[in-house]
Write an enzyme that holds these catalytic residues in place. Sequence first.
Site, PDB file in Angstrom:
ATOM      1  N   GLU A  21     -60.670  38.007  89.980  1.00 24.88           N
ATOM      2  CA  GLU A  21     -59.235  37.841  90.201  1.00 24.88           C
ATOM      3  C   GLU A  21     -58.860  38.259  91.621  1.00 24.88           C
ATOM      4  OE1 GLU A  21     -56.750  38.677  86.311  1.00 24.88           O
ATOM      5  OE2 GLU A  21     -58.200  40.306  86.652  1.00 24.88           O
ATOM      6  N   TYR A  53     -29.741  33.917  97.257  1.00 24.79           N
ATOM      7  CA  TYR A  53     -30.913  33.746  96.401  1.00 24.79           C
ATOM      8  C   TYR A  53     -32.088  33.090  97.111  1.00 24.79           C
ATOM      9  CZ  TYR A  53     -28.446  29.324  95.474  1.00 24.79           C
ATOM     10  OH  TYR A  53     -27.765  28.149  95.589  1.00 24.79           O
ATOM     11  N   GLU A  73     -47.621  44.682  85.397  1.00 26.68           N
ATOM     12  CA  GLU A  73     -46.518  45.630  85.256  1.00 26.68           C
ATOM     13  C   GLU A  73     -46.132  46.210  86.617  1.00 26.68           C
ATOM     14  OE1 GLU A  73     -48.725  45.749  81.273  1.00 26.68           O
ATOM     15  OE2 GLU A  73     -49.239  45.472  83.386  1.00 26.68           O
ATOM     16  N   LYS A  98     -48.529  35.097  84.027  1.00 30.58           N
ATOM     17  CA  LYS A  98     -49.908  35.021  84.514  1.00 30.58           C
ATOM     18  C   LYS A  98     -50.639  33.988  83.647  1.00 30.58           C
ATOM     19  CE  LYS A  98     -53.782  38.046  85.708  1.00 30.58           C
ATOM     20  NZ  LYS A  98     -54.302  39.424  85.665  1.00 30.58           N
TER      21      LYS A  98
END
Length: 119
Positions: A21, A53, A73, A98
């Site tokens: 990863e 934004y 997290e 993910k």
Amino acid sequence: MDRVALRGLKARGHHGVFPKEREEGQTFIVDLVLGLDTRPAAASDDLTKTVHYGVVAEEVVEVVRGEPVDLIETLADRIARTCLRHEGVEEVEVVVHKPDAPITVPFDDVTITITRSRA
């Protein structure tokens, strides 16, 4: 409190606990809901009295592309802190997707949802 939502922000990052990863990276998708009072902007039709934004989107993508972390997290928390730095944003809900997580069974998506506020 009013809400401004950005959905489906995509960026490639190198987050995760496994070496593959970190080396190869993968696509992360981020959804945001920004809580703020939009009445001053609506009354004056003035962008400076609300959250831009487009700028938030660019900053969030840079967080995803930035320094790798092990956990989504942690990534979600970094994104939330970035959003809360914008004047007027009182709270934010962050969803980090993910979809290419290294799971050995069929799945559609892995997500973390967090809510953070100034209070």
